[in-house]
Design an enzyme around this catalytic site. Structure first.
Site, PDB file in Angstrom:
ATOM      1  N   ARG A  43      -1.016  -7.257  -9.342  1.00 27.65           N
ATOM      2  CA  ARG A  43      -1.890  -6.446  -8.479  1.00 27.65           C
ATOM      3  C   ARG A  43      -2.993  -7.266  -7.811  1.00 27.65           C
ATOM      4  O   ARG A  43      -4.097  -6.767  -7.585  1.00 27.65           O
ATOM      5  CB  ARG A  43      -2.547  -5.302  -9.266  1.00 27.65           C
ATOM      6  CG  ARG A  43      -1.584  -4.204  -9.655  1.00 27.65           C
ATOM      7  CD  ARG A  43      -1.385  -3.246  -8.494  1.00 27.65           C
ATOM      8  NE  ARG A  43      -0.277  -2.350  -8.762  1.00 27.65           N
ATOM      9  CZ  ARG A  43      -0.412  -1.168  -9.357  1.00 27.65           C
ATOM     10  NH1 ARG A  43      -1.592  -0.750  -9.726  1.00 27.65           N
ATOM     11  NH2 ARG A  43       0.638  -0.416  -9.566  1.00 27.65           N
ATOM     12  N   ARG A  47      -6.870  -2.906  -4.460  1.00 26.05           N
ATOM     13  CA  ARG A  47      -8.194  -2.336  -4.205  1.00 26.05           C
ATOM     14  C   ARG A  47      -9.370  -3.200  -4.623  1.00 26.05           C
ATOM     15  O   ARG A  47     -10.506  -2.911  -4.250  1.00 26.05           O
ATOM     16  CB  ARG A  47      -8.295  -0.944  -4.846  1.00 26.05           C
ATOM     17  CG  ARG A  47      -7.626   0.123  -3.991  1.00 26.05           C
ATOM     18  CD  ARG A  47      -7.555   1.447  -4.710  1.00 26.05           C
ATOM     19  NE  ARG A  47      -6.627   1.344  -5.839  1.00 26.05           N
ATOM     20  CZ  ARG A  47      -6.302   2.352  -6.629  1.00 26.05           C
ATOM     21  NH1 ARG A  47      -6.845   3.536  -6.434  1.00 26.05           N
ATOM     22  NH2 ARG A  47      -5.447   2.182  -7.606  1.00 26.05           N
ATOM     23  N   ARG A  56      -6.015  -0.669   4.582  1.00 31.66           N
ATOM     24  CA  ARG A  56      -5.303   0.500   4.075  1.00 31.66           C
ATOM     25  C   ARG A  56      -6.039   1.812   4.375  1.00 31.66           C
ATOM     26  O   ARG A  56      -5.537   2.892   4.028  1.00 31.66           O
ATOM     27  CB  ARG A  56      -5.131   0.367   2.552  1.00 31.66           C
ATOM     28  CG  ARG A  56      -3.960  -0.491   2.061  1.00 31.66           C
ATOM     29  CD  ARG A  56      -2.603   0.192   2.228  1.00 31.66           C
ATOM     30  NE  ARG A  56      -2.674   1.616   2.025  1.00 31.66           N
ATOM     31  CZ  ARG A  56      -2.718   2.204   0.833  1.00 31.66           C
ATOM     32  NH1 ARG A  56      -2.656   1.506  -0.249  1.00 31.66           N
ATOM     33  NH2 ARG A  56      -2.794   3.507   0.749  1.00 31.66           N
ATOM     34  N   ASP A  92       6.102  -1.353  -3.813  1.00 30.70           N
ATOM     35  CA  ASP A  92       5.909  -0.568  -5.032  1.00 30.70           C
ATOM     36  C   ASP A  92       7.270  -0.365  -5.677  1.00 30.70           C
ATOM     37  O   ASP A  92       8.292  -0.374  -4.992  1.00 30.70           O
ATOM     38  CB  ASP A  92       5.253   0.786  -4.747  1.00 30.70           C
ATOM     39  CG  ASP A  92       4.734   1.413  -6.035  1.00 30.70           C
ATOM     40  OD1 ASP A  92       3.609   1.091  -6.441  1.00 30.70           O
ATOM     41  OD2 ASP A  92       5.485   2.178  -6.661  1.00 30.70           O
ATOM     42  N   TYR A 167       9.470   7.776 -14.340  1.00 35.07           N
ATOM     43  CA  TYR A 167       8.887   8.475 -13.182  1.00 35.07           C
ATOM     44  C   TYR A 167       9.831   9.556 -12.656  1.00 35.07           C
ATOM     45  O   TYR A 167       9.396  10.651 -12.276  1.00 35.07           O
ATOM     46  CB  TYR A 167       8.539   7.491 -12.063  1.00 35.07           C
ATOM     47  CG  TYR A 167       7.281   6.695 -12.355  1.00 35.07           C
ATOM     48  CD1 TYR A 167       6.036   7.316 -12.345  1.00 35.07           C
ATOM     49  CD2 TYR A 167       7.333   5.344 -12.640  1.00 35.07           C
ATOM     50  CE1 TYR A 167       4.884   6.601 -12.614  1.00 35.07           C
ATOM     51  CE2 TYR A 167       6.189   4.619 -12.917  1.00 35.07           C
ATOM     52  CZ  TYR A 167       4.959   5.261 -12.914  1.00 35.07           C
ATOM     53  OH  TYR A 167       3.826   4.556 -13.197  1.00 35.07           O
TER      54      TYR A 167
HETATM   55  O1  CP3 Z   1      -0.171  -7.400  -5.968  1.00 36.65           O
HETATM   56  C1  CP3 Z   1       0.815  -6.892  -6.554  1.00 36.65           C
HETATM   57  O2  CP3 Z   1       0.951  -6.926  -7.783  1.00 36.65           O
HETATM   58  C2  CP3 Z   1       1.928  -6.326  -5.688  1.00 36.65           C
HETATM   59  C3  CP3 Z   1       1.901  -4.947  -5.463  1.00 36.65           C
HETATM   60  C4  CP3 Z   1       2.399  -3.903  -6.432  1.00 36.65           C
HETATM   61  C5  CP3 Z   1       2.045  -2.542  -6.266  1.00 36.65           C
HETATM   62  N1  CP3 Z   1       2.736  -1.791  -7.150  1.00 36.65           N
HETATM   63  C6  CP3 Z   1       1.128  -2.062  -5.237  1.00 36.65           C
HETATM   64  C7  CP3 Z   1       0.421  -0.787  -5.495  1.00 36.65           C
HETATM   65  C8  CP3 Z   1       3.274  -3.960  -7.512  1.00 36.65           C
HETATM   66  C9  CP3 Z   1       3.921  -5.170  -8.134  1.00 36.65           C
HETATM   67  C10 CP3 Z   1       3.482  -2.616  -7.950  1.00 36.65           C
HETATM   68  C11 CP3 Z   1       4.413  -2.240  -9.019  1.00 36.65           C
HETATM   69  C12 CP3 Z   1       4.208  -0.957  -9.724  1.00 36.65           C
HETATM   70  N2  CP3 Z   1       3.976   0.275  -9.200  1.00 36.65           N
HETATM   71  C13 CP3 Z   1       4.344  -0.818 -11.127  1.00 36.65           C
HETATM   72  C14 CP3 Z   1       4.659  -1.943 -12.074  1.00 36.65           C
HETATM   73  C15 CP3 Z   1       3.441  -2.738 -12.305  1.00 36.65           C
HETATM   74  C16 CP3 Z   1       2.466  -2.116 -13.267  1.00 36.65           C
HETATM   75  O3  CP3 Z   1       1.346  -1.818 -12.833  1.00 36.65           O
HETATM   76  O4  CP3 Z   1       2.838  -1.925 -14.421  1.00 36.65           O
HETATM   77  C17 CP3 Z   1       4.136   0.538 -11.435  1.00 36.65           C
HETATM   78  C18 CP3 Z   1       4.153   1.151 -12.811  1.00 36.65           C
HETATM   79  C19 CP3 Z   1       3.923   1.233 -10.216  1.00 36.65           C
HETATM   80  C20 CP3 Z   1       3.679   2.670 -10.009  1.00 36.65           C
HETATM   81  C21 CP3 Z   1       2.343   2.867  -9.379  1.00 36.65           C
HETATM   82  N3  CP3 Z   1       2.112   2.716  -8.020  1.00 36.65           N
HETATM   83  C22 CP3 Z   1       1.095   3.147  -9.998  1.00 36.65           C
HETATM   84  C23 CP3 Z   1       0.886   3.381 -11.477  1.00 36.65           C
HETATM   85  C24 CP3 Z   1       0.111   3.142  -8.987  1.00 36.65           C
HETATM   86  C25 CP3 Z   1      -1.394   3.299  -9.123  1.00 36.65           C
HETATM   87  C26 CP3 Z   1      -1.886   4.637  -8.743  1.00 36.65           C
HETATM   88  C27 CP3 Z   1      -3.389   4.588  -8.483  1.00 36.65           C
HETATM   89  O5  CP3 Z   1      -3.762   4.861  -7.342  1.00 36.65           O
HETATM   90  O6  CP3 Z   1      -4.149   4.261  -9.396  1.00 36.65           O
HETATM   91  C28 CP3 Z   1       0.774   2.887  -7.767  1.00 36.65           C
HETATM   92  C29 CP3 Z   1       0.171   2.749  -6.439  1.00 36.65           C
HETATM   93  C30 CP3 Z   1      -0.027   1.334  -6.016  1.00 36.65           C
HETATM   94  N4  CP3 Z   1       0.938   0.374  -5.993  1.00 36.65           N
HETATM   95  C31 CP3 Z   1      -1.221   0.786  -5.502  1.00 36.65           C
HETATM   96  C32 CP3 Z   1      -0.949  -0.545  -5.157  1.00 36.65           C
HETATM   97  C33 CP3 Z   1      -1.862  -1.550  -4.526  1.00 36.65           C
HETATM   98  C34 CP3 Z   1      -2.521   1.528  -5.320  1.00 36.65           C
HETATM   99  C35 CP3 Z   1      -2.441   2.338  -4.068  1.00 36.65           C
HETATM  100  C36 CP3 Z   1      -3.657   2.209  -3.206  1.00 36.65           C
HETATM  101  O7  CP3 Z   1      -4.222   1.110  -3.064  1.00 36.65           O
HETATM  102  O8  CP3 Z   1      -4.028   3.237  -2.625  1.00 36.65           O
END
Ligand code: CP3
Length: 363
Positions: A43, A47, A56, A92, A167
């Site tokens: 990540r 944010r 974004r 994602d 999910y």
């Molecule tokens: O920089 C990186 O690591 C690459 C980007 C990345 C994202 N999601 C962007 C994202 C990666 C590798 C993921 C994988 C992902 N998504 C996983 C596996 C990694 C982990 O965290 O265990 C999982 C479980 C998800 C599912 C998911 N998507 C979650 C739990 C969330 C967070 C929700 C929240 O808002 O708290 C997301 C959304 C997400 N994916 C965001 C980002 C940057 C946040 C969205 C935003 O910025 O508005």
């Protein structure tokens, strides 16, 4: 002396040097010595960065994942700012499942939410196979990124069958994974059919990224730690192994990561990983004993430590580098993703500190 296409001189008889395949990150994944311990952060694009929040501001998450220009810019942001040793594609884990026909959204502050959860054989049939045309925006973004990144490797990724299944079955994030486990224990045949479908989607998604030029892949089984080792081996490992084995010929290192997986580290390695990701609960020397000598490790600073005073961060980084020396290869990372409230300056300092403390004189 021979000169390769990147213009880097290589001594006769030694492998061609230069390019992402010879980067400190890929070398560590292959358990080869390098100039320093490589570091990137799960990540890292997200944010914690003001430039990410700005770009974004008016674009929903899934839409941003489908726009190659935005994917490219967001992926590059942490590379420019922190000097990390690898970029990770901005996307994602649910992107390929949406491409496979499942109606879902990523809700800010919540995560993926599925309109009609997958709970019957008919539901499983709704998950269609995917190919490059279904995720052409990912193919395009990876190609743009590889051209921009030069010698810096790009990591592709996907979600593993168990985490995706959770999910799909729950319909959204779950603390207990109760509905998922109820299906897994109650109807193993349907469970295996679901995971087999998701494994094909995941494998196809990773192949698109490999064909477009990523230098490594990470398979995220974030929630696998909810299972005992016996159940992991029975219900999950064969499906993750299918994905990882499907990349045998791809020639790129495969990283396999989950949270709370202390009891599963050996099994997750056996699933076919070259590198096993470790969360902050297991010291890397202990993890290495569980994983064995044939795989590198990645990790494992607690992301919350980054919110502590710098002296604490520094002490923890030193400890992790020391414990990581027990492993045949170490990629420095966090034990899970960067927390949104993290000060990005601290991340930049951690990168510099890892590089400084691990610098090895040229052979
Ligand atoms: O920089 C990186 O690591 C690459 C980007 C990345 C994202 N999601 C962007 C994202 C990666 C590798 C993921 C994988 C992902 N998504 C996983 C596996 C990694 C982990 O965290 O265990 C999982 C479980 C998800 C599912 C998911 N998507 C979650 C739990 C969330 C967070 C929700 C929240 O808002 O708290 C997301 C959304 C997400 N994916 C965001 C980002 C940057 C946040 C969205 C935003 O910025 O508005």
């Amino acid at each position: 002396m021979t000169t390769d296409t990147t213009g880097t001189a290589a001594r006769d008889g030694e492998p061609r040097s230069g390019g992402p395949a010879d980067s400190p990150f890929v070398r560590a994944c292959r358990r080869e010595p390098g100039p320093h311990t490589p570091v990137w952060f799960m990540r890292q694009a997200g944010r914690s960065l003001p430039e990410y929040r700005e770009i974004r501001a008016n674009v929903p998450m899934l839409e941003s994942c489908r726009r190659p220009d935005l994917v490219t810019e967001i992926t590059l942001q942490p590379v420019r700012r922190h000097g990390v040793d690898a970029a990770i594609l901005f996307s994602d884990i649910v992107v390929p499942v949406a491409a496979a026909g499942i109606d879902l959204d990523i809700v800010p502050g919540t995560g993926p939410v599925v309109a009609e959860p997958v709970r019957t054989a008919v539901d499983v049939e709704r998950i269609n196979p995917i190919g490059r045309d279904d995720v052409s925006y990912v193919d395009e973004a990876v190609r743009l990124l590889v051209a921009e990144l030069g010698d810096t490797p790009l990591i592709g990724f996907a979600g593993a069958p168990f985490t995706l299944a959770s999910y799909m079955v729950e319909g959204g994030p779950s603390r207990t994974h109760a509905k998922t486990k109820a299906l897994m224990y109650g109807d193993p045949e349907l469970w295996h059919a679901l995971c087999a479908r998701l494994a094909e989607v995941t494998l196809a998604f990773l192949r698109v990224q490999v064909d477009a030029g990523v230098s490594a892949v990470q398979l995220f089984d974030s929630w696998a730690g909810a299972l005992s080792e016996a159940d992991y081996r029975r219900y999950v490992l064969p499906h993750s192994a299918h994905v990882l084995a499907g990349l045998n010929e791809a020639g790129v290192p495969r990283i396999h990561f989950g949270v709370g997986t202390a009891e599963l580290l050996g099994a997750m390695g056996e699933a076919g990983a070259d590198v096993v990701g470790v969360d902050w609960r297991t010291p890397l020397d202990v993890a290495t004993r569980r994983i064995g000598p044939d795989r590198a490790v990645q990790g494992n600073l607690d992301p919350a430590v980054l919110l502590a005073p710098w002296e604490v961060v520094e002490g923890q980084v030193r400890r992790i580098l020391d414990q990581g020396r027990a492993a045949p290869g170490h990629v420095f990372n966090l034990g899970h993703g960067v927390l949104p409230e993290t000060d990005p300056e601290v991340l930049t300092r951690v990168v510099a500190l890892v590089h400084e403390l691990s610098a090895r004189p040229a052979a």
